[in-house]
Enzyme design. Structure first.
Site, short mmCIF file in Angstrom:
data_model
loop_
_atom_site.label_atom_id
_atom_site.label_comp_id
_atom_site.label_asym_id
_atom_site.label_seq_id
_atom_site.Cartn_x
_atom_site.Cartn_y
_atom_site.Cartn_z
N ASP A 76 -38.02 55.28 -46.99
CA ASP A 76 -38.64 56.44 -46.32
C ASP A 76 -39.39 55.93 -45.09
OD1 ASP A 76 -39.23 59.49 -47.58
OD2 ASP A 76 -40.42 58.89 -45.85
N LYS B 296 -46.30 57.42 -48.30
CA LYS B 296 -45.48 57.77 -49.47
C LYS B 296 -45.01 56.52 -50.20
CE LYS B 296 -42.50 61.68 -49.54
NZ LYS B 296 -41.26 62.26 -49.02
N LEU C 207 -29.76 70.10 -58.20
CA LEU C 207 -31.01 70.15 -58.97
C LEU C 207 -31.92 71.26 -58.46
CD1 LEU C 207 -33.58 68.87 -57.20
CD2 LEU C 207 -32.41 66.75 -57.71
N ASN D 162 -25.10 77.93 -53.82
CA ASN D 162 -26.45 78.40 -53.52
C ASN D 162 -26.44 79.83 -52.99
OD1 ASN D 162 -27.84 76.23 -54.38
ND2 ASN D 162 -28.71 75.67 -52.41
N CYS E 178 -34.41 75.75 -50.33
CA CYS E 178 -32.94 75.73 -50.39
C CYS E 178 -32.29 77.07 -50.07
CB CYS E 178 -32.51 75.26 -51.77
SG CYS E 178 -33.33 73.74 -52.24
N LYS F 242 -32.82 78.56 -46.48
CA LYS F 242 -32.17 77.75 -45.44
C LYS F 242 -30.64 77.77 -45.59
CE LYS F 242 -32.34 73.12 -46.68
NZ LYS F 242 -30.99 72.64 -46.88
C1 UGA Z 1 -32.07 76.04 -55.94
C2 UGA Z 1 -30.86 76.07 -56.90
O1 UGA Z 1 -31.22 76.76 -58.11
C3 UGA Z 1 -30.38 74.66 -57.24
O2 UGA Z 1 -29.20 74.74 -58.03
C4 UGA Z 1 -30.08 73.90 -55.93
O3 UGA Z 1 -29.66 72.58 -56.18
C5 UGA Z 1 -31.34 73.87 -55.09
O4 UGA Z 1 -31.72 75.24 -54.79
C6 UGA Z 1 -31.04 73.11 -53.83
O5 UGA Z 1 -30.20 73.53 -53.04
O6 UGA Z 1 -31.58 72.00 -53.66
P1 UGA Z 1 -34.72 75.81 -56.24
O7 UGA Z 1 -34.82 76.24 -54.82
O8 UGA Z 1 -35.49 74.63 -56.69
O9 UGA Z 1 -33.17 75.47 -56.62
O10 UGA Z 1 -35.22 77.00 -57.15
P2 UGA Z 1 -34.62 78.16 -58.07
O11 UGA Z 1 -35.13 77.96 -59.44
O12 UGA Z 1 -33.19 78.33 -57.90
O13 UGA Z 1 -35.39 79.42 -57.48
C7 UGA Z 1 -35.24 79.82 -56.12
C8 UGA Z 1 -35.97 81.11 -55.88
O14 UGA Z 1 -35.31 82.19 -56.50
C9 UGA Z 1 -37.41 81.18 -56.39
O15 UGA Z 1 -38.22 81.74 -55.39
C10 UGA Z 1 -37.35 82.07 -57.61
O16 UGA Z 1 -38.53 82.77 -57.83
C11 UGA Z 1 -36.21 83.00 -57.22
N1 UGA Z 1 -35.52 83.59 -58.38
C12 UGA Z 1 -34.74 82.83 -59.18
C13 UGA Z 1 -35.64 84.95 -58.63
O17 UGA Z 1 -36.34 85.69 -57.89
N2 UGA Z 1 -34.97 85.50 -59.68
C14 UGA Z 1 -34.19 84.75 -60.49
O18 UGA Z 1 -33.58 85.33 -61.45
C15 UGA Z 1 -34.07 83.39 -60.24
#
Ligand code: UGA
Length: 450
Positions: A30, A35, A151, A211, A263, A266
């Protein structure tokens, strides 16, 4: 194998630590000295369950450095796990990826597989390979593989070791063989992760398509939730009824205030931008982005329907992160809502179990740029936060909030008006607690005039 990982964010660090855990010697690189010092002391610079333990368990196979030359020169595999933030027009900014690729070109002294883990527009891997082939020392062979990451924050370690799938896109037998060998421990017991080999462009596309589909599912259920309010249906029951159909599935059907994080926002914008650029616009993705933009400030709009003038009113905000289990504030709906409240001169009382310090920095930098009318205070308990508030906005479904005694809103608040953006409480409990309770896709609970 000797592995180097560029970037120690959620993707890079978790990948590096997981690869060390399955027996590889990993150097995490990094640019941020601070960090690196934190990681060398055995601490994780990000809040992620189980990560620190795994870093310490595998410390003899993990090195942290800013010295990319030494890390890359004799690595068998180099992972690129740096950020690809969005540009102002929605396209992906590849500056960090380009920098790492240049550094790899100038450093390597043996044949290597360069693995792009960062989420990059379709065709980027081809360009990376083209550049490396032209710029590495004569006689060296470089193969580029696309290996998208799936993830989620908060469950990153588990999602990596027990991944839903490993997707590897290569255009070359040597690279394919090396990647299979690298990941082979994860395809066996106890992990048994399915391994999918394909061409590079398809692998790049799997990431965006996955995604954006999940983001679409969220926008769809949110729009249906808003519609439920108009027809007197209850989104929790509707989602439950839908989820029993295995073709739909019961995951990602939780209505709320939209998706945030680093994620979905974007990646939806980047794919939409790319589709427009190629003159074949993805209209479903456009709709998903639009619905989400409006959904994020739904609670603010509902608040305004109830209290028109919020100047000098005390508004409590519970939960600041974009979801529970992470300290990440990127694209969190709390930010949009709090900015609107402050702009209108409200006195905001904010609570989050772990992110207050980073939120302070964010908001303070905003205050120094714009003129904000209201003020904001931070509290360590929900009791103190809601005390004497005229309304509460629930932004994140932290267990501390979901399990908070609903009866306390009535006793501690000036006016028990609770706007719940995550449907944390049942309507029955809200009725019993005698509060005004407005949530998403469900009937309003209003105190009856006695
Ligand atoms: C997301 C994907 O779930 C991963 O599979 C992916 O690898 C990752 O992006 C990435 O591209 O690196 P993440 O952003 O950590 O992961 O979070 P999520 O748990 O997917 O939630 C994303 C958003 O959706 C949150 O704001 C959550 O509150 C919202 N959400 C999720 C809802 O409003 N309703 C749902 O039923 C599920």
């Amino acid at each position: 194998m000797k592995v180097a990982v560029a970037g120690t964010g959620y993707v890079g660090l978790v990948t590096g630590v997981a690869l060390a855990h399955i027996g590889h010697n990993v150097t995490c690189v990094d640019v941020d000295e601070n960090k690196i010092d934190i990681m060398r002391s055995g601490k994780s610079p990000i809040y992620e369950e189980g990560l620190e333990e795994l870093m310490n368990e595998n410390k003899e196979r993990l090195t942290y450095t800013t010295d990319y030359k030494t890390a890359y020169k004799d690595a068998d595999v180099i992972f690129i796990g740096v950020g690809t933030p969005e540009r102002i027009d929605g396209s992906a900014n590849l500056d960090y990826v380009k920098t790492v690729v240049r550094q790899i070109a100038e450093s390597i002294e043996k044949d290597v597989v360069v693995v792009v883990k960062s989420t990059v527009p379709i065709g980027t891997n081809d360009k990376v390979e083209e550049y490396l082939k032209k710029n590495v020392k004569k006689g060296l062979k470089v193969y580029v593989a696309s290996n998208p990451e799936f993830l989620a924050q908060g469950t990153a370690v588990r999602d990596t070791l027990y991944a839903s799938r490993i997707v590897v896109g290569t255009e070359n037998r040597v690279a394919e063989r090396i990647m299979k060998k690298l990941y082979s421990p994860l395809t066996k017991k106890p992990y048994k992760v399915p391994y999918l080999a394909m061409d590079r462009r398809s692998a790049e596309m799997v990431k965006y398509a996955s995604n954006d589909f999940l983001a679409l599912k969220i926008s769809y259920i949110n729009e249906i939730a808003n519609f439920c309010e108009n027809v007197g249906a209850d989104i929790e029951k509707v989602a439950q009824g839908m989820g029993y159909d295995p073709r739909i599935g019961n995951k990602f059907l939780k209505a709320g205030i939209g998706f945030g994080g680093s994620c979905f926002p974007k990646d939806t914008k980047a794919l939409h931008w790319l589709s427009k650029d190629l003159d074949c616009e993805l209209k479903t993705v456009r709709a998903c982005i639009e619905v989400n933009r409006a959904q994020k400030i739904l609670m603010y709009r509902k608040l305004k329907e109830n209290i028109e003038n919020i100047e000098n009113k005390t508004i409590a905000v519970l939960g600041l992160t974009f979801k529970p289990g992470t300290d990440d504030l990127r694209e969190a709906p709390s930010i949009d809502n709090i900015e609107l409240l402050l702009d209108e001169g409200a006195n905001v009382k904010a609570y989050d179990p772990i992110s207050i310090e980073s939120f302070k920095k964010r908001i303070e930098s905003k205050i120094s740029h714009d003129s904000i009318n209201g003020n904001i205070q931070y509290f360590e308990t929900i009791d103190e936060t809601i005390k004497d508030a005229e309304a509460v906005l629930i932004m994140t479904e932290w267990p501390e909030i979901v399990n908070y005694d609903i009866n306390k809103y009535k006793t501690l608040m000036k006016e028990p008006l609770v706007l719940d953006g995550r449907n944390c409480y049942s309507l029955k409990d809200a009725e019993k607690a005698e509060i005004n309770y407005i949530s998403v896709g469900r009937k309003k609970v209003l105190i009856k005039n006695k």
